[in-house]
Enzyme design. Structure first.
Site, short mmCIF file in Angstrom:
data_model
loop_
_atom_site.label_atom_id
_atom_site.label_comp_id
_atom_site.label_asym_id
_atom_site.label_seq_id
_atom_site.Cartn_x
_atom_site.Cartn_y
_atom_site.Cartn_z
N GLN A 79 -63.23 162.38 -24.10
CA GLN A 79 -62.94 163.58 -23.33
C GLN A 79 -62.98 164.79 -24.26
OE1 GLN A 79 -58.85 163.81 -22.22
NE2 GLN A 79 -59.12 165.47 -20.76
N GLY A 80 -63.97 165.65 -24.10
CA GLY A 80 -64.12 166.81 -24.99
C GLY A 80 -63.60 168.07 -24.33
N TYR A 81 -62.29 168.19 -24.27
CA TYR A 81 -61.68 169.38 -23.67
C TYR A 81 -61.06 170.27 -24.76
CZ TYR A 81 -62.02 167.58 -18.83
OH TYR A 81 -62.48 167.13 -17.61
N SER A 82 -60.13 169.71 -25.56
CA SER A 82 -59.38 170.53 -26.52
C SER A 82 -60.28 171.06 -27.63
CB SER A 82 -58.27 169.70 -27.17
OG SER A 82 -57.43 169.17 -26.19
N SER A 124 -60.33 161.72 -28.75
CA SER A 124 -60.03 160.30 -28.98
C SER A 124 -61.26 159.45 -28.69
CB SER A 124 -58.90 159.84 -28.06
OG SER A 124 -57.77 160.65 -28.21
N GLU A 164 -54.88 162.33 -15.57
CA GLU A 164 -54.24 162.09 -16.86
C GLU A 164 -52.72 162.07 -16.70
OE1 GLU A 164 -54.92 165.09 -19.89
OE2 GLU A 164 -54.93 163.56 -21.44
N GLU A 217 -42.96 171.64 -24.90
CA GLU A 217 -42.70 173.05 -24.55
C GLU A 217 -43.36 173.40 -23.21
OE1 GLU A 217 -43.77 172.07 -27.58
OE2 GLU A 217 -41.85 172.36 -28.61
#
Ligand SMILES: Cc1cc2nc3c(=O)[nH]c(=O)nc-3n(C[C@H](O)[C@H](O)[C@H](O)COP(=O)(O)OP(=O)(O)OC[C@H]3O[C@@H](n4cnc5c(N)ncnc54)[C@H](O)[C@@H]3O)c2cc1C
Length: 394
Positions: free
Chosen positions: A129-132, A164, A247, A378
């Site tokens: 998963q290439g999001y961040s 990951s 998720e 947070e």
């Protein structure tokens, strides 16, 4: 809420339990698994996924039409309980099963579904998963990776991080900016990217616990066919919301804290390591009991979340409460255990001087991940502040 399981649900549990007992994963020992190197662990998980898949036990929550079992929410819960009970490993294609597959089923074209879904389930093609990105984690919409149209392709440039399993992945579900002239949520698109395309560099990040589960991924003029768009161009934010919803439901924070509390109970009962057993000390007994009670409270709160799912409602702020409470409890249990067990808990590998074969050392270095992945503590507090307490937006 009815706390009893129906006869059908009990039958499902018995069928699964019997199958698991008769078909243990090859080469897997829960006592030693965490000491194996990354590649060996992955190979065991991949073989396990194939074994489960042959018997129809992978992606049980997926619709039957796409190779799943169409399992009910209760069956999925029972499935998770039985996997934890038997101390079994995760499947290898975690991102494919939990995130990419359900997202493709929701947003993909028939052709995309036919192409990708079967090999996600059987583990032949691993997904990431290439999001961040370095500057976009909690605020994913701030992402900077760009996809520019050129003929029949998009050309992608930029960097992802914390990706990951990218080192094993054949495909990446990628978010990239396709329009920077509109408000940030409106100019994002989602793509399937073949990780073997020229211009992609994957660099594993070695973590403090020795594992290298996640990676930096660099995109340098990577050509992706337009046919690989998921949803429409500039509709990526809606696709991402679907992914994050999956998720949120499938990221399991309860099982790890249950396992850690059970291990703490086991260790304070043992006399051979710390004679007399630590559990005879009143302060230790009180604290361990307190942790156990907190865990039960979180489990009952998570049943509220389950009730919403059973009603077909979207996940509510209860899921933030459970995520926050379970991941923070996990940290406190591990800090308590390492302080209690002293230097022996800091021995990393199996050693005569160590306790629990390095289990606590590994936990002390790894447990923080639960307070970050799937939305930081947070961010969960912000959600609770705004949506439950009605506080103004921060
Ligand atoms: C084990 C693990 C696996 C992961 N796997 C993947 C993966 O496969 N693919 C992927 O795309 N990502 C993955 N991630 C990334 C994960 O989603 C992000 O780490 C997470 O969303 C936080 O983003 P960040 O690390 O950029 O921190 P930031 O968003 O930069 O936050 C830094 C700090 O600021 C705080 N903060 C940020 N915004 C606010 C705010 N509005 N109010 C108060 N505090 C705030 C945060 O809580 C945090 O303490 C993974 C992370 C972990 C730990």
């Amino acid at each position: 809420m009815d706390f009893e399981y129906s006869p059908q649900e009990e039958a499902f549990r018995q069928e699964l339990r019997a199958w698991l007992a008769a078909n243990p994963p090859e080469g897997y020992d829960p006592e030693t698994f965490q000491y194996l190197d990354e590649e060996t662990r992955f190979a065991i998980q991949l073989a396990w996924q194939k074994q489960l898949h042959r018997a129809g036990w992978v992606g049980i929550h997926w619709p039957k039409a796409y190779g799943g079992r169409g399992a009910t929410v209760m069956e999925q819960t029972i499935y998770r309980q039985e996997m934890v009970r038997a101390r079994l490993p995760e499947v290898a294609n975690l991102m494919g099963i939990r995130i990419a597959g359900p997202t493709l089923i929701h947003w993909g074209t028939e052709e995309q579904k036919r192409r990708y879904i079967p090999t996600i389930l059987n583990g032949e093609e691993i997904w990431c998963q290439g999001y961040s990105e370095p500057g976009a984690g909690s605020d994913i919409a701030a992402l900077q990776t760009r996809a520019v149209e050129e003929g029949d392709d998009f050309v992608i440039n930029g960097q992802k991080v914390w990706t990951s399993y990218a080192q094993y992945a054949r495909y990446c579900l990628l978010l990239a900016r396709t329009d920077s002239t509109v408000p940030k949520h409106k100019g994002i698109s989602c793509f399937v990217v073949d990780m073997q395309t020229p211009g992609i560099t994957v660099r594993p990040l070695r973590q403090i616990n020795g594992d290298a589960e996640f990676n930096e991924v660099f995109f340098d003029n990577v050509r992706v066919p337009k046919a690989n768009l998921i949803g429409e161009k500039n509709q990526g934010w809606q696709v991402a919301i679907t992914t994050l919803m999956f998720e949120r439901v499938t990221f399991d924070v309860l099982s790890p804290v249950e396992a850690v509390i059970q291990q703490l109970i086991n260790v304070v009962k043992q006399e051979e390591t710390t004679a007399p057993a630590l559990g005879v000390d009143a302060t230790v007994r009180q604290q361990v009991a307190r942790f156990y009670i907190e865990l039960q409270a979180i489990k009952y709160s998570s049943l509220r979340q389950l009730t919403r799912q059973l009603r077909g409602d979207p996940p509510g702020p209860e899921s933030s409460l459970v995520k926050l409470a379970a991941s923070e409890l996990n940290l406190r249990v591990v800090h308590f255990a390492t302080a209690l067990l002293g230097p022996a808990s800091q021995v990393a590998a199996k050693s005569e001087q160590g306790i629990d074969g390095g289990y606590w050392m590994h936990c002390a270095l790894s447990t923080h991940l639960f307070t970050i992945a799937g939305g930081t503590s947070e961010i969960q507090r912000n959600i609770l502040g705004e949506r439950i307490l009605g506080l103004p937006k921060g």
